[in-house]
Design an enzyme around this catalytic site. Structure first.
Site, short mmCIF file in Angstrom:
data_model
loop_
_atom_site.label_atom_id
_atom_site.label_comp_id
_atom_site.label_asym_id
_atom_site.label_seq_id
_atom_site.Cartn_x
_atom_site.Cartn_y
_atom_site.Cartn_z
N HIS A 201 31.66 -25.51 7.64
CA HIS A 201 30.98 -24.22 7.48
C HIS A 201 30.18 -23.89 8.74
O HIS A 201 28.99 -23.63 8.70
CB HIS A 201 30.08 -24.24 6.26
CG HIS A 201 28.96 -25.22 6.32
ND1 HIS A 201 29.00 -26.37 7.04
CD2 HIS A 201 27.73 -25.21 5.73
CE1 HIS A 201 27.86 -27.02 6.90
NE2 HIS A 201 27.08 -26.34 6.11
N ASP B 33 29.85 -34.59 6.12
CA ASP B 33 29.08 -34.02 7.22
C ASP B 33 28.65 -35.11 8.19
O ASP B 33 28.13 -36.15 7.78
CB ASP B 33 27.82 -33.33 6.68
CG ASP B 33 28.14 -32.07 5.90
OD1 ASP B 33 29.25 -31.97 5.37
OD2 ASP B 33 27.26 -31.20 5.82
N HIS C 203 27.01 -33.84 11.15
CA HIS C 203 25.87 -33.10 11.71
C HIS C 203 25.60 -33.43 13.17
O HIS C 203 24.44 -33.57 13.58
CB HIS C 203 24.62 -33.33 10.86
CG HIS C 203 24.59 -32.49 9.62
ND1 HIS C 203 24.21 -31.17 9.63
CD2 HIS C 203 24.93 -32.77 8.34
CE1 HIS C 203 24.31 -30.67 8.40
NE2 HIS C 203 24.75 -31.63 7.60
N ARG D 16 20.61 -23.49 -3.13
CA ARG D 16 20.62 -23.12 -1.71
C ARG D 16 20.43 -21.62 -1.49
O ARG D 16 20.30 -21.17 -0.36
CB ARG D 16 21.94 -23.55 -1.07
CG ARG D 16 22.19 -25.04 -1.17
CD ARG D 16 23.52 -25.42 -0.56
NE ARG D 16 23.85 -26.80 -0.85
CZ ARG D 16 23.46 -27.84 -0.13
NH1 ARG D 16 22.71 -27.65 0.93
NH2 ARG D 16 23.81 -29.07 -0.46
#
Length: 486
Positions: free
Chosen positions: A291, A264, A266, A387
């Site tokens: 995702h 990631d 981000h 999560r």
């Protein structure tokens, strides 16, 4: 043949810092006061205070550890669960945060912060109606609390907005944004001095110029963005859900072929450019898989940024493009790479991954969901996801999957790691995370991996965050969605 560098990254999303607002959420003070039970009060309180100290210095994992020890000694104290819920929110363990907030409310129905934190957890999980119910509860208890009123009204607005968007989506289900575009008719104004596509095509020279343009915090013309998105959608839609590449042990230059695997990023553009300097961009024929769901893009601010800089229509096209992102990659039929991890049930094969129809928002369960959202755990077996979606899988699950599919190991991301990477499950599960000092506050290193065709053994490269303009993380996210997360 694929290029020498293939990156797995979240290069489009813009993620940000979050400070809660309002009387009860104002930074969500970690050092709450409150008693424990007789017989364990002093020790439990000491553990809680130690946890608060770790929380203040942003060592959230250790804060969770000490809150957990306090709960073990005083299991019926609502504040301990409430504090741990906030620490879980900071580490994006929304399922655990939701469970703790619910437990705190169960123990003390008048514990108002429990409702706020449960609402924040549900917001993070995209459960807006459940969050609205908690805000409504707070408003009833505190009818004159302006902060509670604001949050209730904002959440109500989001619920109505999403209902409207669902209704519109049903009407336009079979229509693409591309069908409604007149890109050729769009005019590039004379005052625009930024990069433009030559004959409507992306070239290496264009990308080098664009990266310099972005480093100066300038905005690409909307016509160019539409042109790029249309081309990217066409390319991605022709790729399989499982991208398979082969690396030769010796290339034409007598060196093994190599790929670069990122986790990631981000949206931390300047850190991304630190991995791939502009002199050697890795963009040619490069797929991205991750995702990028509508819910995540709303929560972390990408939707807000696109709408602020361009338009709602532009974001809708981005959403269409993201739905075509491949789900996983396999190198030399030996190394499987995905964003999340392995599966809620045994027996999943590479053929099943190949056959996943991905042109949709990810479902709440099943192989597609697991590839994007699951996480490894140290103990054997499976457990409920921290999560709130998919599962956690143990070393035995990883071993069986690899044996059944003839693979050596997996590489995945999805979790902040202090050193930028972590090797678990007896070397069979590698996590890599490429956003250093995540959200400008976690203090972690970033890392990426080089894989060579000669042996496919991961070679880790760590790096620190680089300076960037003073732009607040998550500045485009809805303030209510930010509440309590960071």
């Amino acid at each position: 043949m694929w290029p020498p560098d293939v990156a797995l990254c979240r290069s489009f999303s813009d993620v940000v810092s979050v400070t809660g607002s309002g009387k009860m959420a104002e930074g969500e003070r970690a050092a709450e006061t409150g008693g424990g039970e007789a017989g364990g009060e002093r020790t439990a309180e000491e553990l809680k205070e130690q946890a608060n100290e770790y929380f203040r210095v942003k060592d959230y994992d250790r804060a969770v550890q000490y809150y957990t020890e306090a709960i073990a000694l005083s299991p019926n104290t609502a504040i301990y669960y409430g504090n741990r819920s906030l620490a879980y929110l900071r580490t994006e363990c929304y399922g655990y945060a939701l469970a703790d907030a619910s437990r705190a409310i169960q123990l003390d129905a008048k514990y108002i912060k429990g409702y706020y934190r449960r609402a924040a957890s549900n917001m993070a999980l995209g459960k807006l109606k459940a969050a609205l119910k908690d805000y409504e509860t707070v408003v009833k208890v505190r009818p004159h609390d302006k902060d509670a009123q604001m949050k209730f009204q904002e959440c109500s607005k989001l619920v109505r907005q999403k209902a409207f968007e669902r209704a519109i989506a049903c009407d336009q289900h079979n229509r693409s944004v591309v069908d409604s575009l007149d890109i050729e008719g769009m005019t590039i104004e004379d005052e625009y001095t930024g990069p433009q596509l030559q004959n409507g095509k992306v070239t290496l020279d264009f990308m080098v110029e664009l990266m310099k343009f972005y480093k100066d915090q300038k905005k690409l013309h909307r016509k160019c963005v539409y042109q790029i998105l249309v081309q990217v959608k066409e390319i991605l839609s022709q790729l399989p859900s499982l991208v398979e590449i082969s690396l030769d042990k010796v290339s034409a230059l007598y060196d093994p072929q190599q790929v670069t695997v990122c986790g990631d990023t981000h949206g931390q553009f300047y850190d991304f450019m630190n991995i791939f300097p502009s002199e050697r961009p890795p963009f040619r024929e490069q797929p991205l898989w991750n995702h990028e769901t509508d819910t995540m893009n709303q929560m972390y601010g990408f939707e807000g940024e696109v709408k602020a800089k361009y338009s709602t229509q532009m974001f809708q096209l981005f959403s269409e493009v993201f739905q075509w992102l491949p789900l996983a990659m396999c190198i030399n039929q030996r190394v499987l790479i995905m964003h999340g991890g392995l599966f809620s049930e045994d027996g999943v094969t590479l053929d099943q991954i190949r056959n996943i129809e991905r042109n949709r928002q990810p479902p709440d369960s099943g192989p597609m969901c697991d590839l994007l959202w699951s996480d490894p755990q140290p103990q054997d077996g499976r457990s409920t996801s921290k999560r709130g979606v998919s599962c956690q899988f143990g070393p035995d699950v990883t071993r069986r999957f690899l044996e059944e599919n003839g693979l050596d190991y997996i590489i995945r991301s999805h979790e902040v790691k202090a050193e930028g990477y972590e090797v678990t499950h007896n070397g069979l599960c590698v996590t890599v995370f490429s956003a250093p000092n995540y959200c400008d506050q976690m203090g972690n290193k970033g890392a990426y991996i080089h894989l060579s065709g000669s042996d496919l053994k991961p070679k880790f490269h760590q790096f620190d965050a680089v300076p960037h303009p003073n732009i607040k993380p998550m500045m485009y996210a809805n303030s209510l969605l930010q509440m309590g997360m960071m």
